[in-house]
Design a protein around this motif. Structure first.
Motif, PDB file in Angstrom:
ATOM      1  N   ASN A 147      29.378  55.215  43.301  1.00 38.24           N
ATOM      2  CA  ASN A 147      29.268  56.498  44.019  1.00 38.24           C
ATOM      3  C   ASN A 147      29.153  56.294  45.532  1.00 38.24           C
ATOM      4  N   ILE A 148      29.928  55.358  46.070  1.00 39.75           N
ATOM      5  CA  ILE A 148      29.837  55.087  47.513  1.00 39.75           C
ATOM      6  C   ILE A 148      30.491  56.232  48.270  1.00 39.75           C
ATOM      7  N   SER A 149      29.696  56.872  49.117  1.00 41.02           N
ATOM      8  CA  SER A 149      30.233  58.027  49.850  1.00 41.02           C
ATOM      9  C   SER A 149      29.712  58.021  51.273  1.00 41.02           C
ATOM     10  N   LEU A 150      30.446  58.707  52.130  1.00 43.22           N
ATOM     11  CA  LEU A 150      30.101  58.730  53.547  1.00 43.22           C
ATOM     12  C   LEU A 150      29.225  59.946  53.831  1.00 43.22           C
ATOM     13  N   GLU A 151      28.039  59.694  54.364  1.00 43.28           N
ATOM     14  CA  GLU A 151      27.144  60.792  54.717  1.00 43.28           C
ATOM     15  C   GLU A 151      27.467  61.331  56.091  1.00 43.28           C
ATOM     16  N   SER A 152      27.656  60.405  57.048  1.00 43.75           N
ATOM     17  CA  SER A 152      27.948  60.834  58.422  1.00 43.75           C
ATOM     18  C   SER A 152      28.599  59.682  59.172  1.00 43.75           C
ATOM     19  N   ARG A 153      29.244  60.047  60.289  1.00 45.50           N
ATOM     20  CA  ARG A 153      29.908  59.043  61.128  1.00 45.50           C
ATOM     21  C   ARG A 153      29.537  59.338  62.572  1.00 45.50           C
ATOM     22  N   SER A 154      29.272  58.281  63.322  1.00 45.54           N
ATOM     23  CA  SER A 154      29.013  58.481  64.753  1.00 45.54           C
ATOM     24  C   SER A 154      29.907  57.521  65.520  1.00 45.54           C
ATOM     25  N   GLU A 155      29.743  57.517  66.836  1.00 48.34           N
ATOM     26  CA  GLU A 155      30.572  56.619  67.659  1.00 48.34           C
ATOM     27  C   GLU A 155      30.261  55.162  67.347  1.00 48.34           C
ATOM     28  N   THR A 156      29.006  54.907  66.954  1.00 45.65           N
ATOM     29  CA  THR A 156      28.599  53.506  66.789  1.00 45.65           C
ATOM     30  C   THR A 156      28.597  53.039  65.343  1.00 45.65           C
ATOM     31  N   GLY A 157      28.678  53.968  64.411  1.00 45.75           N
ATOM     32  CA  GLY A 157      28.610  53.510  63.027  1.00 45.75           C
ATOM     33  C   GLY A 157      28.675  54.632  62.018  1.00 45.75           C
ATOM     34  N   GLN A 216      25.783  49.853  61.684  1.00 49.22           N
ATOM     35  CA  GLN A 216      26.364  49.840  63.031  1.00 49.22           C
ATOM     36  C   GLN A 216      27.647  49.027  63.001  1.00 49.22           C
ATOM     37  N   ARG A 217      28.674  49.569  63.613  1.00 45.57           N
ATOM     38  CA  ARG A 217      29.933  48.823  63.706  1.00 45.57           C
ATOM     39  C   ARG A 217      29.751  47.625  64.618  1.00 45.57           C
ATOM     40  N   GLU A 218      30.280  46.501  64.174  1.00 46.58           N
ATOM     41  CA  GLU A 218      30.237  45.308  65.023  1.00 46.58           C
ATOM     42  C   GLU A 218      31.550  44.560  64.801  1.00 46.58           C
ATOM     43  N   GLY A 219      32.501  44.749  65.728  1.00 45.68           N
ATOM     44  CA  GLY A 219      33.827  44.174  65.560  1.00 45.68           C
ATOM     45  C   GLY A 219      34.474  44.741  64.307  1.00 45.68           C
ATOM     46  N   ARG A 220      34.888  43.851  63.426  1.00 50.78           N
ATOM     47  CA  ARG A 220      35.519  44.304  62.177  1.00 50.78           C
ATOM     48  C   ARG A 220      34.474  44.586  61.102  1.00 50.78           C
ATOM     49  N   GLY A 221      33.233  44.255  61.413  1.00 52.16           N
ATOM     50  CA  GLY A 221      32.219  44.367  60.354  1.00 52.16           C
ATOM     51  C   GLY A 221      31.112  45.351  60.682  1.00 52.16           C
ATOM     52  N   PHE A 222      29.986  45.159  60.000  1.00 50.77           N
ATOM     53  CA  PHE A 222      28.847  46.052  60.179  1.00 50.77           C
ATOM     54  C   PHE A 222      27.551  45.253  60.262  1.00 50.77           C
ATOM     55  N   ARG A 223      26.527  45.882  60.859  1.00 48.31           N
ATOM     56  CA  ARG A 223      25.154  45.396  60.793  1.00 48.31           C
ATOM     57  C   ARG A 223      24.302  46.537  60.240  1.00 48.31           C
ATOM     58  N   ILE A 224      23.252  46.157  59.493  1.00 44.09           N
ATOM     59  CA  ILE A 224      22.397  47.176  58.880  1.00 44.09           C
ATOM     60  C   ILE A 224      21.267  47.545  59.841  1.00 44.09           C
ATOM     61  N   GLN A 225      21.208  48.795  60.208  1.00 45.16           N
ATOM     62  CA  GLN A 225      20.102  49.259  61.038  1.00 45.16           C
ATOM     63  C   GLN A 225      18.955  49.744  60.156  1.00 45.16           C
ATOM     64  N   MET A 226      19.322  50.296  59.009  1.00 48.78           N
ATOM     65  CA  MET A 226      18.308  50.728  58.042  1.00 48.78           C
ATOM     66  C   MET A 226      18.923  50.657  56.663  1.00 48.78           C
ATOM     67  N   LYS A 227      18.174  50.035  55.747  1.00 54.11           N
ATOM     68  CA  LYS A 227      18.538  50.134  54.338  1.00 54.11           C
ATOM     69  C   LYS A 227      17.395  50.847  53.655  1.00 54.11           C
ATOM     70  N   ARG A 228      17.647  52.057  53.199  1.00 54.76           N
ATOM     71  CA  ARG A 228      16.622  52.869  52.548  1.00 54.76           C
ATOM     72  C   ARG A 228      16.970  52.983  51.071  1.00 54.76           C
ATOM     73  N   VAL A 229      16.071  52.484  50.222  1.00 52.83           N
ATOM     74  CA  VAL A 229      16.305  52.481  48.780  1.00 52.83           C
ATOM     75  C   VAL A 229      15.382  53.514  48.134  1.00 52.83           C
ATOM     76  N   ASP A 230      15.952  54.567  47.576  1.00 53.89           N
ATOM     77  CA  ASP A 230      15.155  55.590  46.901  1.00 53.89           C
ATOM     78  C   ASP A 230      15.219  55.379  45.397  1.00 53.89           C
ATOM     79  N   LEU A 231      14.160  54.799  44.858  1.00 50.25           N
ATOM     80  CA  LEU A 231      14.087  54.577  43.406  1.00 50.25           C
ATOM     81  C   LEU A 231      13.775  55.896  42.710  1.00 50.25           C
ATOM     82  N   ILE A 232      14.387  56.098  41.542  1.00 48.18           N
ATOM     83  CA  ILE A 232      14.034  57.321  40.816  1.00 48.18           C
ATOM     84  C   ILE A 232      12.598  57.258  40.317  1.00 48.18           C
TER      85      ILE A 232
END
Lengths: 161, 437
Positions: free
Chosen positions: A93-103, A132-148
């Motif tokens: 269920n990978i989906s895009l929540e939002s997009r900004s200039e940086t990521g 965050q976009r970094e060249g061709r890849g990404f860096r994680i600024q926040m990983k939020r895991v919501d367990l049921i």
């Protein structure tokens, strides 16, 4: 929100799959390098939690605490890792929540099986990756895991989810 | 269940106990009746039910109870059971019931002190043996409720010492817990963490003042913390996150010098293992306490520097990091520990955020410190089930305690706390643990 194109979807999907694989293979150093210097790994304690400073969490770890956990897991005398925790993540269920200039902010759902000693545990929930976009890849600024079952009573949670 | 065949007297000696006290389900049931059925047990803090109708459910021994605020301002502790058909009246957790409690099953309603308010089809009970005015048709209160500085305790028994007498020397820990707040009061805040342990509840209690396990059991976390600090540029002030983890790596001589006190009824406390830090967060907090209490009184308050306090058999306050761990035995080999964090009223926000940092790092399910404890407890529980031996030792420094009013003091490495708890345990269970040492 939709992905721009198949390529963007592929890049993000591959990144998430790679991140999960690093965890499942205990490649802690590589996993830590995915984060921005101020990146946060956060597993809230209650549903809908908005604040990690004024409310307790299941995990709330900056670079220092992620590094301490990774170091501990690999200590020769980490008795609670005799035998080590084994995991497998299944993402979907990978989906895009939002997009900004940086990521981008990406939402996914996951099932996690954990095996240690005599017990198999299962966890599931959703994840918000603030990338965050970094060249061709990404860096994680926040990983939020919501367990049921974030608000359940848990046995020790030793490895990153 | 027939338990008359257990010779409890043969299981507890002054300096050792038989493994069955940790492994026998029949003994667990007896403990529920005799230990948890008699002692004052921690229920919660009044700040959890600030308004009329606010409730908080918990377990006292085997009993499901609810702490609820009544219209007269009193905090009541009721059995969570409808006197009609027996349903739990309020759901597990906490919330607000409004002005009265209403059972989901047939709509019987009760005031927040448990007294019956109304029943549907009242006429149906006319000329029957059911007397609605009888206390049998109100929600039963637990036998006794008392509080100390907002900390609410209950006893399931009509008999026994008053709460103040019961707490004895550890009342000072609860006092200091509150005195550290500039306004002299604390409140529960920031959520509750819950940890399941696969061990008998007593193993956890004994570990609270077991000073010599830390350097061995916690090597993985104190070593990780030390390595983390060594990787930082020379001269970096040691971060709080490192301080609270690497302290377990102190040598045994360090622990030997800690003040250790045991009191009647199984309680006790251990001196703090952390020197009060001098970083900006700590200094701002001290300034807030001095501003309200004056420098001299603030100094008196902060000198009371304690690590775990034991309030036997239900909770362990940590005064300097504003935590209370509540211990709820579930079965002979499963124990629930609930971790409550408290805000010091009048202290800077950063002080509370540090409290939460402590609980996240040390007490939460994801703690880096606790898993090795849980592994040790579990290996004890599993090892005790074997036929490799019958007795568990508590001999270290036996016979060397210094008497105190209402208790005893010992060297920090002594197993006095375990012996003190078992002396109390035996008394609750109706036997002698061999008397004074």
């Amino acid at each position: 929100m939709n992905f721009n194109d198949w390529q963007e979807q592929q890049e993000i999907t591959q990144f998430l799959h790679h991140e999960a694989r690093l965890l499942d293979e205990h490649r802690w150093d590589e996993w830590q390098r995915l984060f921005t210097p101020d990146g946060l790994y956060w597993v809230p304690l209650v549903h809908g939690q908005t604040d990690h400073l004024n409310h307790a969490s299941l995990f709330c770890e900056d670079a220092l605490l992620r590094s301490m956990r990774a170091r501990r897991l690999e200590q020769a005398r980490a008795y609670s890792q005799q035998p080590p925790t084994r995991t497998v993540h299944v993402l979907g269920n990978i989906s895009l929540e939002s997009r900004s200039e940086t990521g981008v902010v990406v939402r996914s759902t996951f099932l996690l099986l954990e095996w240690r000693k005599t017990e198999q545990r299962s966890f599931g929930g959703s994840v918000l990756h603030t990338l965050q976009r970094e060249g061709r890849g990404f860096r994680i600024q926040m990983k939020r895991v919501d367990l049921i079952n974030c608000d359940a009573a848990h046995e020790a949670l030793q490895v990153f989810m | 269940m027939t338990t008359t065949t257990i010779d409890l007297q043969a299981l507890v000696q002054p300096d050792r106990v038989h493994k069955r006290v940790y492994t026998d389900p029949a003994i667990f049931e007896l403990e529920m009746d005799r230990v948890f059925g008699q002692a004052w047990l921690y229920v919660g803090h009044k700040s959890q039910v600030p308004n009329v109708g606010d409730y908080f459910t918990t377990r006292l021994g085997r009993e499901s109870v609810v702490m609820v605020r009544h219209t007269d301002g009193e905090v009541n502790v009721l059995y969570n059971r409808c006197p009609h058909k027996g349903a739990k009246i309020v759901p597990d957790g906490s919330g607000s019931a409004g002005k009265f409690l209403r059972c989901l099953y047939h709509g019987w309603t009760f005031k927040c002190d448990g007294s019956l308010l109304s029943v549907p089809l009242r006429s149906g009970y006319e000329d029957t043996a059911l007397d609605l005015k009888s206390p049998a048709y109100s929600v039963r209160k637990v036998a006794r409720v008392a509080s100390h500085r907002g900390f609410v305790f209950a006893s399931l028994s009509e008999d026994g010492p008053e709460l103040s007498e019961f707490l004895g020397g550890v009342a000072t820990s609860l006092d200091n817990f509150c005195d550290r707040a500039p306004e002299g009061e604390v409140e529960v805040a920031g959520g509750v963490q819950r940890v399941i342990q696969r061990n008998n509840w007593k193993i956890f209690f004994e570990n609270l003042h077991d000073t010599i396990h830390a350097v061995a059991t916690h090597e993985s976390s104190w070593r990780a913390a030390k390595e983390e600090y060594e990787a930082m540029p020379a001269g970096t002030p040691k971060p709080f996150e490192v301080v609270i983890v690497d302290g377990n790596g102190e040598p045994l001589e360090f622990w030997a010098n800690l003040e250790l006190k045991g009191y009647d009824h199984g309680h006790g406390f251990m001196e703090g293992i952390f020197v009060p830090p001098t970083d900006p967060v700590s200094l701002a907090y001290v300034a807030s306490l001095e501003a309200s209490q004056g420098a001299q009184r603030a100094d008196e308050i902060l000198r009371v520097n304690r690590h775990n306090t034991i309030v036997y058999p239900s909770c362990s306050p940590h005064t300097s990091f504003q935590q209370i761990r509540v211990i709820r035995p579930l079965s002979v080999d499963r124990t629930l520990v609930e971790i409550f964090s408290f805000r010091l009223k009048g202290a800077p926000e950063a002080t509370f955020q540090r409290t939460l940092k402590y609980t996240n790092i040390v007490n939460s399910p994801s703690s880096n410190v606790m898993p090795d404890d849980l592994e040790a407890y579990n290996r004890v529980q599993e090892g005790l089930a074997s036929d490799g031996g019958d007795w568990v030792s508590m001999h270290r420094a036996a016979g060397r305690d210094q008497p105190l009013p209402g208790g005893r003091a010992s060297n920090g490495n002594s197993e006095m706390p375990a012996r003190n708890m078992f002396r109390t345990w035996a008394a609750y269970m109706g036997v002698q643990a061999g008397g004074a040492e």
